[in-house]
Design an enzyme around this catalytic site. Structure first.
Site, mmCIF file in Angstrom:
data_model
loop_
_atom_site.group_PDB
_atom_site.id
_atom_site.type_symbol
_atom_site.label_atom_id
_atom_site.label_comp_id
_atom_site.label_asym_id
_atom_site.label_seq_id
_atom_site.Cartn_x
_atom_site.Cartn_y
_atom_site.Cartn_z
ATOM 1 N N HIS A 1 66.320 14.091 59.518
ATOM 2 C CA HIS A 1 65.817 12.940 60.265
ATOM 3 C C HIS A 1 66.654 12.846 61.533
ATOM 4 O O HIS A 1 67.890 12.865 61.459
ATOM 5 C CB HIS A 1 65.941 11.655 59.454
ATOM 6 C CG HIS A 1 65.744 10.412 60.293
ATOM 7 N ND1 HIS A 1 64.595 10.204 61.030
ATOM 8 C CD2 HIS A 1 66.547 9.342 60.545
ATOM 9 C CE1 HIS A 1 64.705 9.050 61.688
ATOM 10 N NE2 HIS A 1 65.878 8.518 61.418
ATOM 11 N N HIS B 1 66.801 11.454 66.011
ATOM 12 C CA HIS B 1 66.304 10.601 67.097
ATOM 13 C C HIS B 1 66.306 11.376 68.417
ATOM 14 O O HIS B 1 66.615 10.810 69.460
ATOM 15 C CB HIS B 1 67.194 9.363 67.249
ATOM 16 C CG HIS B 1 67.417 8.568 65.987
ATOM 17 N ND1 HIS B 1 68.515 7.773 65.800
ATOM 18 C CD2 HIS B 1 66.669 8.441 64.868
ATOM 19 C CE1 HIS B 1 68.442 7.188 64.602
ATOM 20 N NE2 HIS B 1 67.335 7.583 64.008
ATOM 21 N N GLU C 1 69.147 4.594 56.027
ATOM 22 C CA GLU C 1 67.846 5.278 56.057
ATOM 23 C C GLU C 1 67.769 6.466 55.086
ATOM 24 O O GLU C 1 66.918 7.340 55.251
ATOM 25 C CB GLU C 1 67.558 5.778 57.476
ATOM 26 C CG GLU C 1 67.297 4.661 58.462
ATOM 27 C CD GLU C 1 66.548 5.168 59.684
ATOM 28 O OE1 GLU C 1 65.343 4.923 59.773
ATOM 29 O OE2 GLU C 1 67.190 5.830 60.530
ATOM 30 N N HIS D 1 61.185 5.702 67.397
ATOM 31 C CA HIS D 1 62.341 5.904 66.536
ATOM 32 C C HIS D 1 62.835 7.356 66.547
ATOM 33 O O HIS D 1 63.963 7.615 66.938
ATOM 34 C CB HIS D 1 61.941 5.459 65.117
ATOM 35 C CG HIS D 1 63.030 5.545 64.101
ATOM 36 N ND1 HIS D 1 62.955 4.898 62.889
ATOM 37 C CD2 HIS D 1 64.201 6.220 64.074
ATOM 38 C CE1 HIS D 1 64.058 5.140 62.183
ATOM 39 N NE2 HIS D 1 64.816 5.951 62.883
#
Ligand SMILES: [Zn+2]
Length: 249
Positions: free
Chosen positions: A96, A98, A77, A166
């Protein structure tokens, strides 16, 4: 040590803080724009943030091509980072993650909104990007540049966007900024879930969010960074090496 060496030490620290504060687990990542090459970014090889060392970092072109992978496995990613740096010249750091606390707000249509002064910098409006709108049924991972550019478009000029089913992205001018917003985004999500169970929530007004932004100084970030460094077992360096401040060094 060179500016880049110091910036990479700071990037190790950012990884360790995000792990210590529970924002990332084995997954999730944080990058910086390369201080010497604005058309590149620096991100670890695919590894849990808690474990990352300086030797794990790989430099990437904005299209996700590794410059110096030397056989190391990049994050699938990584394109999330390039897509945002490409669209936002003022952004020097991207997270980024989760974080479980934010997931409910990406899947219910209930907006995540700041309800506490420390969380004002996540912005009055936190958009939700749904990969299915353009890309249909996928494994939800942002594994190519078209998906990353679509996500960056949903983020727009804001600091935070959620990703349906996500996680989220946090973009900003420095590692101090994106780590701060990642921790307080998670806290706001936890508080909003609790408060919603008690009754109607009074959120911060746009005027209050603006006032916090106008009056908050870099001291707030330093105070938090020093505290988080201590908790993560990392040496505190009072000189931010990522972001615009670092460019003049
Ligand atoms: Zn992810």
């Amino acid at each position: 040590m060179t500016t880049l060496d110091l910036a990479l030490e700071e990037l190790v620290t950012a990884n360790r803080i995000l792990a210590r504060e529970g924002v990332v687990d084995a997954f999730g990542h944080v990058s910086i724009r390369d201080p010497g090459h604005p058309d590149r970014y620096v991100l670890s090889r695919a590894r849990a943030p808690e474990c990352i060392e300086v030797t794990d970092f790989i430099v990437f072109a904005l299209d996700g091509t590794p410059i110096d992978a030397a056989g190391r496995q990049p994050y699938a990613e990584r394109h999330i980072h390039g897509g945002i740096y490409e669209q936002r010249p003022e952004v020097h750091a991207v997270v980024h993650n989760h974080s479980p606390a934010v997931i409910p707000f990406g899947v219910t249509g209930v907006p995540l909104r700041p309800l506490m002064h420390m969380c004002a910098s996540i912005g009055s409006v936190v958009p939700v990007w749904d990969s299915r709108a353009v890309f249909g049924d996928t494994n939800l991972l942002v594994t190519n540049l078209p998906m990353a550019r679509d996500l960056a478009g949903a983020l727009g000029d804001r600091p935070v966007a959620l990703m349906r089913g996500h996680g989220c992205v946090v973009a900003g001018p420095s590692l101090r900024d994106v780590v701060f917003n990642s921790v307080y985004l998670q806290l706001n999500a936890e508080l909003q879930l609790k408060a919603a169970g008690l009754g109607a929530i009074t959120f911060l007004t746009e005027g209050e969010v603006d006032a916090v932004g106008r009056t908050r100084s870099s001291f707030t970030h330093e105070r938090a960074w020093e505290y988080w460094c201590r908790r993560a077992g990392r040496k505190y360096d009072p000189r931010p090496m990522s972001g615009p401040l670092a460019e003049g060094r």
